[in-house]
Design a protein around this motif. Structure first.
Motif, short mmCIF file in Angstrom:
data_model
loop_
_atom_site.label_atom_id
_atom_site.label_comp_id
_atom_site.label_asym_id
_atom_site.label_seq_id
_atom_site.Cartn_x
_atom_site.Cartn_y
_atom_site.Cartn_z
N SER A 293 0.84 -1.20 0.00
CA SER A 293 0.00 0.00 0.00
C SER A 293 0.87 1.25 0.00
O SER A 293 0.58 2.23 -0.70
N THR A 469 -6.72 4.02 2.62
CA THR A 469 -6.08 4.02 1.29
C THR A 469 -4.66 4.57 1.36
O THR A 469 -4.13 5.04 0.36
N CYS A 473 -5.64 9.02 -2.79
CA CYS A 473 -5.78 8.12 -3.95
C CYS A 473 -6.39 8.88 -5.13
O CYS A 473 -6.73 8.28 -6.15
N THR A 493 -5.66 3.20 -8.52
CA THR A 493 -6.96 2.89 -7.91
C THR A 493 -8.07 2.98 -8.95
O THR A 493 -7.98 3.78 -9.89
N VAL A 524 -5.42 0.15 -1.20
CA VAL A 524 -6.47 -0.11 -0.21
C VAL A 524 -5.98 -1.10 0.85
O VAL A 524 -5.33 -2.10 0.54
#
Length: 720
Positions: A293, A469, A473, A493, A524
């Motif tokens: 992430s 997130t 994002c 994303t 995510v």
């Protein structure tokens, strides 16, 4: 395994040649063909990469550890982390720096020292948590969780880098959480060690003393500040609570004597657990964020953030929150220099930046609105210096007009005279080098963006993201003509909207789809820590994360995204009308510049709305002066003046006039309570990212709200 291994220098050269992307290439979203299902909008991706989501900035740079290692090789002798040294007279001098090579060595020493302290700890027991304290952890076993507790400082970033290099998952405490939440986080994570500033040691001692069994796994504290002979009593107190206390200097020395090589993480290794403060008042949820992430977030930042090489960042927002973690992760991955505040107080911002001269500032709306008010008082509202006021009014108006032209999207149009005027102001404030301002975490007025972008003659981008997130994002263009969007969905994303017919939002709405924003992609999170029920409620069978935010995708503006509401924040009035308070609050805040806070309340047995209004302490005095020709400067006196019935009614009429045409009659306020800062983190009424805790606010202001309803609608009562 590749036949030929690329050198870090080649990787960096390739990144530098290719990134950031041309802003025109990432400015819009596109709907994927045949992706619409009943009850949902189409799936949207960034126009730059509609066929696939981008997961990393470069192949192999898939963890925070890999990103920093690559950066160290390419930036070994460049400034990395800097702070201001306190002088004997109590003031602070210029920034002093340590380079990337030094920080890497200190990182390894700190990581090695942490393992030495834990494995040789006299209070280590046979619990499952303490069995995981070994450096040679069996494959597949989760790391113990290290806790960081301090204001922003180089040692915070160093702790984070050490955790990343040695596959240790970390979490953070921060003052505004309060002791109950701090206890909960230490308890649920079973954290055995806290790295903290010296003043936090007593806080931890009190927590341990009051919760001996619950915090039995906590056996070590490492002070970021040097411990002296005068601190021996703290060490004795820690021993009395089955904890050892050492400082960074000792820990790094132990690591230097007993070195351990880094234990590199995988992309799926949990990097951090960030606890969301929440808006319901319940225990916070721990968002588990893996290294992949973080790497995807750096890819997002690389693709959007325009900045010069060897940039300087200022770490102002709390590192306990993911917005700041994201900024610093990107800065360190790119070889930027990161300067830290002189202390925990936010009041040192402008003094620090004058010394630091940063290129990039990532702040939140409440800071920008204060900056806006301060600049206006010295320029366009400076009645004491009419010539200066006239000059800046012309310069700012012209700059705003140039920046609003469609042909100037993605560029900062120049003006041969007014650029000089504005750049002098910018330099005087201490923002002479700033090329990029970013905002996130809460709504901001488009007018604030337009004003600051013009006045500071710089880019200003609004982003959207969550803890879930790894921060942003999506983000707008720095020179977006129509300020107000969060830009397109990012290259990392994809998104779609879920119909909310009970709130009046559907994918078939005129002007573009509206509904709950759903996200999917490598940024995510993987789930909530030890909370499978909440995790299951947050994802559907196809892996879409339900954000709880209501968005509008505007096809007339490149399918850019606007956050307009919250899913759960609506109620029905007595006459049957549905009301969404967050949208109402945002509309007032964006259109009436004299207020900085607003809590809108309605009731199913009442026919109108009431509210708690927070006045802007700077600009509200200008409102009073222009409206009543009264000069009142003290905040308490202004509140007293405006709470007079006739004055309060006039203020509310002006508030309602400012939103005319944007809100229906039943959505406008009919009575208000006024104060300077009625909503605060300290009162537990808002989160640290300025989200309103509605159930708690309703309870806290119960008597005030009842009084407002008893008084009735003051806008209909001319005698009030």
């Amino acid at each position: 395994m590749s036949l030929f291994e690329e050198t870090p220098q080649h990787i960096q050269d390739t990144i530098d040649r290719s990134l950031p992307l041309d802003p025109r290439k990432v400015a819009n979203s596109v709907a994927l063909p045949n992706s619409q299902e009943d009850g949902f909008s189409s799936v949207y991706r960034n126009q730059y990469s509609p066929d696939k989501l981008i997961t990393v900035p470069y192949s192999g740079l898939d963890t925070s550890y890999a990103l920093f290692e690559n950066s160290v090789i390419n930036n070994a002798d460049k400034n990395c982390l800097g702070h201001r040294v306190k002088k004997e007279d109590g003031t602070f001098g210029h920034y002093v720096w340590q380079d990337y090579r030094t920080i890497k060595q200190r990182r390894n020493n700190l990581g090695s020292g942490i393992f030495f302290i834990l494995t040789n700890n006299p209070y280590r027991s046979s619990t499952q948590v303490h069995e995981r304290l070994n450096y040679d952890l069996e494959p597949g076993l989760e790391s113990f969780i290290l806790t960081i507790f301090s204001h922003n400082r180089p040692e915070w970033a160093l702790a984070d880098l050490a955790c990343s290099a040695y596959s240790i998952t970390n979490t953070a405490l921060y003052d505004t959480l309060g002791p109950d939440t701090g206890r909960y986080i230490l308890s649920v994570t079973e954290s055995p060690i806290v790295l903290c500033s010296k003043e936090k040691i007593k806080v931890l001692l009190e927590l341990k003393e009051k919760n001996k069994e619950e915090l039995a796994n906590l056996i070590a504290i490492i002070s970021m500040d040097d411990l002296t002979e005068e601190d021996s009593y703290l060490q004795n107190l820690c021993h009395s609570q089955n904890m050892i206390l050492v400082d960074y200097k000792q820990t790094e020395k132990l690591g230097e004597i007993n070195p351990l090589p880094p234990r590199p993480p995988t992309p799926d290794t949990a990097l951090t657990i960030t606890f969301t403060s929440g808006t319901t008042g319940a225990n916070p949820k721990g968002v588990v964020l893996p290294h992949k992430s973080a790497a995807a977030n750096v890819a997002f930042m690389y693709s959007n953030l325009q900045m010069r090489k060897n940039a300087v960042f200022y770490s102002f927002l709390p590192l306990a929150h993911i917005y700041e973690r994201s900024s610093i992760s990107f800065a360190l991955a790119t070889g930027a220099a990161v300067g830290f505040p002189q202390g925990p107080s936010p009041l040192t911002l402008l003094e620090d930046v004058k010394h630091l001269q940063p290129d990039v500032l990532a702040l939140v709306p409440r800071v920008y609105t204060k900056l806006e008010a301060g600049i206006k008082s010295q320029t366009v509202n400076n009645d004491e210096k009419p010539m200066l006021k006239a000059l800046f009014t012309k310069a700012i108006d012209k700059k705003m007009e140039l920046q609003s032209r469609k042909e100037n999207e993605h560029i900062n149009p120049s003006h041969i005279l007014y650029d000089r005027v504005l750049n002098l102001l910018k330099k005087k404030i201490g923002l002479g080098n700033v090329t990029t301002l970013t905002t996130g975490s809460a709504p901001i007025s488009p007018e604030t963006i337009k004003f600051l972008k013009a006045t500071l003659n710089t880019g200003f981008a609004q982003g959207y993201g969550m803890s879930e997130t790894f921060a942003g994002c999506m983000i707008s263009s720095q020179f977006e003509v129509e300020s107000g969007s969060c830009g397109p969905v990012s290259v990392t994303t994809e998104c779609r909207l879920r119909d909310l017919p009970e709130m009046g939002y559907t994918s078939k709405d005129e002007g573009g789809p509206r509904g709950e924003l759903l996200l999917r992609g490598p940024q995510v999170f993987t789930g909530y820590y030890k909370n499978p029920e909440e995790t299951a409620k947050s994802f559907d069978k196809d892996g879409w994360f339900y954000t709880g935010d209501v968005a509008h995708i505007n096809p007339a503006n490149g399918n850019r995204i606007y956050i307009i509401d919250r899913v759960k924040n609506f109620f029905k009035l007595a006459q049957g009308e549905y009301v969404t308070p967050e949208r109402i609050e945002n509309t007032y805040l964006s259109q009436f510049p004299y207020i900085t806070q607003l809590f809108v309340h309605g009731d199913s047995i009442q026919t109108f709305l009431v509210g708690v209004v927070g006045l802007d302490p700077v600009s509200i005095s200008q409102y009073v002066k222009s409206k009543y020709h009264e000069t009142i400067t003290e905040p308490e006196d202004i509140v007293c003046f405006l709470n007079a019935p006739r004055h309060k009614r006039q203020l509310l009429l002006d508030m309602n006039a400012s939103v005319s045409g944007q809100l229906a009659g039943f959505e406008k306020l009919h009575n208000i309570k006024l104060d300077i800062e009625p909503l605060s983190v300290q009162k537990n009424l808002i989160t640290p990212t300025m989200k309103i805790k509605r159930p708690i606010c309703a309870q806290y202001f119960r008597s005030d709200l009842d009084k407002l309803y008893q008084e009735g609608s003051i806008i209909k009562n001319e005698k009030f």
